[in-house]
Design an enzyme around this catalytic site. Structure first.
Site, PDB file in Angstrom:
ATOM      1  N   HIS A   1     -27.458  13.282  -0.027  1.00 34.51           N
ATOM      2  CA  HIS A   1     -28.433  13.713  -0.754  1.00 34.51           C
ATOM      3  C   HIS A   1     -29.036  12.751  -1.923  1.00 34.51           C
ATOM      4  O   HIS A   1     -30.116  12.854  -2.426  1.00 34.51           O
ATOM      5  CB  HIS A   1     -27.835  15.024  -1.506  1.00 34.51           C
ATOM      6  CG  HIS A   1     -27.697  16.233  -0.797  1.00 34.51           C
ATOM      7  ND1 HIS A   1     -28.513  17.230  -0.724  1.00 34.51           N
ATOM      8  CD2 HIS A   1     -26.824  16.518   0.202  1.00 34.51           C
ATOM      9  CE1 HIS A   1     -28.224  18.306   0.140  1.00 34.51           C
ATOM     10  NE2 HIS A   1     -27.305  17.732   0.477  1.00 34.51           N
TER      11      HIS A   1
ATOM     12  N   ASP B   1     -33.582   8.507  -7.574  1.00 40.32           N
ATOM     13  CA  ASP B   1     -33.255   9.854  -7.085  1.00 40.32           C
ATOM     14  C   ASP B   1     -33.319   9.751  -5.627  1.00 40.32           C
ATOM     15  O   ASP B   1     -34.123   9.290  -5.186  1.00 40.32           O
ATOM     16  CB  ASP B   1     -34.107  10.717  -7.866  1.00 40.32           C
ATOM     17  CG  ASP B   1     -33.243  12.108  -8.511  1.00 40.32           C
ATOM     18  OD1 ASP B   1     -32.728  12.323  -7.612  1.00 40.32           O
ATOM     19  OD2 ASP B   1     -34.006  12.384  -9.445  1.00 40.32           O
TER      20      ASP B   1
HETATM   21  C1  GDG Z   1     -29.214  16.223  -5.958  1.00 36.31           C
HETATM   22  C2  GDG Z   1     -29.896  14.576  -5.866  1.00 36.31           C
HETATM   23  C3  GDG Z   1     -31.786  15.628  -4.621  1.00 36.31           C
HETATM   24  C4  GDG Z   1     -32.563  21.545 -13.829  1.00 36.31           C
HETATM   25  N1  GDG Z   1     -32.481  21.944 -14.967  1.00 36.31           N
HETATM   26  C5  GDG Z   1     -32.432  23.443 -14.809  1.00 36.31           C
HETATM   27  C6  GDG Z   1     -32.414  23.789 -13.532  1.00 36.31           C
HETATM   28  N2  GDG Z   1     -32.619  22.679 -12.640  1.00 36.31           N
HETATM   29  C7  GDG Z   1     -32.726  22.671 -11.341  1.00 36.31           C
HETATM   30  C8  GDG Z   1     -33.910  22.186 -10.602  1.00 36.31           C
HETATM   31  C9  GDG Z   1     -33.722  21.526  -9.365  1.00 36.31           C
HETATM   32  C10 GDG Z   1     -32.188  21.223  -9.644  1.00 36.31           C
HETATM   33  O1  GDG Z   1     -31.631  21.554 -10.830  1.00 36.31           O
HETATM   34  C11 GDG Z   1     -32.169  19.768  -9.751  1.00 36.31           C
HETATM   35  O2  GDG Z   1     -32.273  19.100  -8.516  1.00 36.31           O
HETATM   36  P1  GDG Z   1     -32.647  17.508  -8.465  1.00 36.31           P
HETATM   37  O3  GDG Z   1     -33.014  17.141  -6.975  1.00 36.31           O
HETATM   38  O4  GDG Z   1     -33.753  17.313  -9.095  1.00 36.31           O
HETATM   39  O5  GDG Z   1     -31.325  16.816  -8.752  1.00 36.31           O
HETATM   40  P2  GDG Z   1     -29.793  16.755  -8.340  1.00 36.31           P
HETATM   41  O6  GDG Z   1     -29.286  17.909  -9.243  1.00 36.31           O
HETATM   42  O7  GDG Z   1     -29.283  15.352  -9.013  1.00 36.31           O
HETATM   43  O8  GDG Z   1     -29.622  16.756  -6.951  1.00 36.31           O
HETATM   44  C12 GDG Z   1     -31.286  14.758  -5.405  1.00 36.31           C
HETATM   45  C13 GDG Z   1     -30.970  17.042  -4.529  1.00 36.31           C
HETATM   46  O9  GDG Z   1     -29.674  16.635  -4.523  1.00 36.31           O
HETATM   47  C14 GDG Z   1     -31.379  17.575  -3.209  1.00 36.31           C
HETATM   48  O10 GDG Z   1     -30.883  17.177  -2.056  1.00 36.31           O
HETATM   49  O11 GDG Z   1     -33.197  16.205  -4.450  1.00 36.31           O
HETATM   50  O12 GDG Z   1     -32.068  13.360  -5.495  1.00 36.31           O
HETATM   51  O13 GDG Z   1     -29.525  13.766  -6.686  1.00 36.31           O
HETATM   52  O14 GDG Z   1     -33.848  22.695  -8.395  1.00 36.31           O
HETATM   53  O15 GDG Z   1     -34.701  23.313 -10.944  1.00 36.31           O
HETATM   54  N3  GDG Z   1     -31.955  24.991 -12.991  1.00 36.31           N
HETATM   55  C15 GDG Z   1     -31.817  25.917 -13.897  1.00 36.31           C
HETATM   56  N4  GDG Z   1     -31.722  25.753 -15.346  1.00 36.31           N
HETATM   57  C16 GDG Z   1     -32.345  24.486 -15.788  1.00 36.31           C
HETATM   58  O16 GDG Z   1     -32.194  24.143 -17.079  1.00 36.31           O
HETATM   59  N5  GDG Z   1     -31.594  27.413 -13.703  1.00 36.31           N
END
Ligand code: GDG
Length: 509
Positions: free
Chosen positions: A157, A365
Site C-alpha cells: 500500500h 504517499d
Molecule cells: C495507507 C497508505 C494509501 C483521516 N482522518 C480521519 C479519517 N481519515 C481517513 C481518510 C482516509 C484514510 O483515513 C487515510 O487514508 P490515506 O490513503 O490518506 O493514508 P494512510 O492511512 O497512510 O494509508 C496510503 C492507503 O494505505 C490505501 O492503500 O492510499 O498511501 O499510506 O480514508 O478519510 N477518517 C476519520 N476521521 C478522521 O479524522 N473517520
C-alpha cells in the site's frame, strides 16, 4: 471457486449485526467476499504481557474473522519497532529516520512465522490468499516453507523506492527475495512498479520481463500496478447528506463567509504537515489580501505515538499553528484551526464538501485516499479545488489537480491563491475529469482487478522449500551415498526446482 483469504496487519471485527466497518478494505472486499465467502486473518489490535496463544473466531455477514493478540514484546519489536521504525521510513524515502535493530528484525520474522503457522492450519487447498502491506512481507515465504501451494498475492500500500534507497536497509536482499514467494506482487503506481522492478533486478538479479513478470525457480511472479480507489458514489452521497447536517452547518456558520481550506490525515511525518503550515503562513505573508478572508482547518488523527520519530511531530505542529495564529489572528478570526483527533467519517465528508480548497501535500504517499475523497465529496455544480503533492501516488491519476512540491512553501502558497481564485468553469472542468476517473476506478474494481490477475494464474508450481529439499536430498543420496544433507545449498535447490518444472512443462507440451 475457493475462498478468499485476506491477511492484513489489523483486523477490525465488525460488531454483531454490523456487516463491516465503513471505508477502507472492508468496502473493497465486500463484493469479492459476497460471491464466495472468505476468511480475514490478522492481529486483533490487543496487546498484553502474556496473551494466550489462541486464534479467536467470529462470523459476520458470511465472512469468518480470525484474530490473534500480540505480546508486548512482539508489539514493540515487530510493530512499533521493525515495521514502523525501519520499514515505514525506508519505504517513504526517509533514510535519516531509519532506526534499524537486528533483534526487532528477528522479531518481525518470528511474528510472520507465527502468523503463517496459525494460518496454515486454517487454509483449505483451493483457497486464494491475499496478503496486505509491509508488516507482512515475509508471510508468503513462511507459508511456502510450510508447504503451501496456494495462490498467494501481496499488495503493497505504501511507496516502493528504487534499490539505491531500499538497499540502505540491512538485510535488503532477504526482504526483496521474500517477495519471490508470491504469485503476484501489486503496487500502487507505475513509479512504484519501476522501484520494485529495480529492486528485483539489483537485489535478486532477476529482471522484469515484458508483460511484467519475473521467473524464479520455474515459477512466474507477476509484478503489476493497481492504483487503489474509493467507493466513489457512496462517498459522494455521504458528503452531500452530511453537508446539510448539524456538524457541517456549524462549521460553515462559524466561518462567517470566509473561504475554507481543509487538510485531514493521520498525524504522520510523511504527510507533510509542518511544511503545509509553513506554506499557509507564506500565503498570509505574501498575499496580505487573504488575511481575515480564509481559514485553514487541519484535522490530524493521532497515530503511532509510541514510535520515537512521531513524538516531536505533534509539538512541532502545535508550535507552528500557534505562531501563525499569534502573528495573524484577529479578535474574530483564527487563521489555523487545529483538531488533534479523528472526527467521524460522515462529518469529515461534510467538511470536505464545505471547503473551497483541499490541501493534500504528503512528502511521499503510496496513493492518498484523502485526495480522492475530497474530489468525490464536492458539489459538481460548485466544486472546490484540490492542491496535490506530486509525491502522492494519486497525482499519477489526477493531473487536473494543482500539483505542488510540498517542500516549496512559496509554490504552495501560490497554488492556494490560484485555487481560491479559480473561475467556476475551470473548477468544473478539472473536477469533472477527476470524478469521471474516480468512478471508473473504484475500490471494488481495484480488488477485482488484483484478484483477476492473481487467479488467472496457474497454481504455484514449486514444491515448498522443505519438500523440494527432501526430494533433492533423496536423489543425491541415491546417486552418491557420500553426499550429506549439509552439502545441499539453497542454490542447488533452486536449480533442482527449476529443472523439475522445466521437465514438467516439456512433458505438458
Ligand atoms: C495507507 C497508505 C494509501 C483521516 N482522518 C480521519 C479519517 N481519515 C481517513 C481518510 C482516509 C484514510 O483515513 C487515510 O487514508 P490515506 O490513503 O490518506 O493514508 P494512510 O492511512 O497512510 O494509508 C496510503 C492507503 O494505505 C490505501 O492503500 O492510499 O498511501 O499510506 O480514508 O478519510 N477518517 C476519520 N476521521 C478522521 O479524522 N473517520
Amino acid at each position: 471457486m475457493g475462498r478468499l483469504v485476506i491477511v492484513s496487519n489489523r483486523v477490525a471485527v465488525p460488531r454483531r449485526g454490523e456487516a463491516a466497518a465503513a471505508g477502507g478494505l472492508a468496502v473493497a472486499l465486500k463484493d469479492a467476499f459476497s460471491n464466495r465467502g472468505g476468511l480475514w486473518f490478522g492481529w486483533s489490535g490487543n496487546v498484553s504481557a502474556d496473551p494466550p496463544d489462541v486464534v479467536r473466531h467470529a462470523r459476520r455477514a458470511g465472512v469468518d474473522y480470525a484474530v490473534i493478540d500480540l505480546s508486548q514484546d512482539a508489539y514493540d519489536g515487530f510493530y512499533a519497532g521493525y515495521a514502523n521504525s525501519a520499514l515505514w521510513p525506508m519505504f517513504h524515502f526517509r533514510l535519516g529516520l531509519l532506526d534499524y535493530d537486528c533483534d526487532e528484525a528477528d522479531c518481525y520474522r518470528a511474528v510472520n512465522r507465527r502468523y503463517a503457522q496459525k494460518l496454515m492450519g486454517m487454509l483449505r487447498p483451493d483457497d486464494t490468499v491475499w496478503v496486505h502491506d509491509y508488516q507482512m512481507i515475509p508471510l508468503g515465504a513462511e507459508l511456502r516453507a510450510l508447504g503451501s501451494r496456494h495462490r498467494i498475492g501481496y499488495f503493497h500500500h505504501i511507496p516502493f523506492p528504487p534499490w539505491a534507497v531500499f538497499s540502505a536497509m540491512p538485510g535488503a536482499e532477504d526482504l526483496i527475495r521474500d517477495l519471490l514467494a508470491y504469485d503476484l506482487v501489486g503496487v500502487q503506481t507505475h513509479r512504484d512498479l519501476a522501484g520494485l522492478a529495480d529492486c528485483m533486478a539489483q537485489g535478486t538479479g532477476m529482471k522484469m520481463r515484458a508483460g511484467g513478470e519475473v521467473r524464479f525457480r520455474g515459477r512466474r511472479i507477476r509484478l503489476r500496478a493497481f492504483p487503489i480507489g474509493i467507493a466513489t458514489d457512496e462517498f459522494a452521497e455521504v458528503a452531500a447528506r452530511s453537508a446539510g447536517g448539524p456538524e457541517a452547518q456549524r462549521l460553515v456558520a462559524s466561518l462567517a463567509g470566509r473561504a475554507l481550506i481543509i487538510g485531514a490525515e493521520r498525524l504522520d511525518y510523511t504527510k507533510g504537515l509542518p511544511e503545509r503550515l509553513k506554506a499557509f503562513g507564506a500565503l498570509l505573508n505574501r498575499f496580505p489580501e487573504y488575511r481575515s478572508k480564509v481559514t485553514y482547518l487541519q484535522v490530524a488523527a493521532r497515530s503511532r505515538e509510541d514510535v520515537e520519530s512521531y513524538k516531536g511531530l505533534k509539538r512541532e505542529i502545535e508550535h507552528l499553528a500557534g505562531c501563525i495564529n499569534g502573528e495573524h489572528a484577529d479578535a474574530d478570526w483564527t487563521p489555523v484551526r487545529y483538531v488533534g483527533r479523528a472526527v467521524p467519517r460522515d462529518t469529515l465528508a461534510g467538511y470536505y464538501r464545505a471547503a473551497q480548497v483541499g490541501l493534500v501535500t504528503p512528502l511521499r504517499d503510496g496513493m492518498n485516499l484523502v485526495a480522492k475523497e475530497y474530489v468525490a465529496a464536492q458539489d459538481p455544480q460548485n466544486p472546490g479545488v484540490l492542491v496535490l503533492s506530486r509525491f502522492a501516488g494519486a497525482s499519477e491519476e489526477m493531473p487536473e489537480a494543482l500539483t505542488v512540491n510540498p517542500l516549496d512553501a512559496v509554490g504552495m502558497a501560490e497554488a492556494m491563491k490560484a485555487a481560491l481564485e479559480m473561475p467556476l468553469g475551470e473548477r468544473q472542468d478539472r473536477h469533472g475529469a477527476m470524478l469521471r476517473r474516480l468512478r471508473e476506478n473504484t475500490v471494488g474494481g481495484w480488488a477485482k482487478a488484483f484478484l483477476d490477475v492473481l487467479e488467472g494464474h496457474e497454481p504455484a508450481e514449486a514444491p515448498s522449500r522443505a519438500a523440494a529439499l527432501a526430494v533433492f536430498q533423496a536423489r543425491l543420496m541415491a546417486r552418491n551415498a557420500s553426499t550429506s544433507s549439509a552439502n545441499v545449498s539453497e542454490e542447488m535447490l533452486g536449480i533442482q526446482v527449476a529443472d523439475l518444472s522445466t521437465a514438467r512443462a516439456s512433458r505438458a507440451r
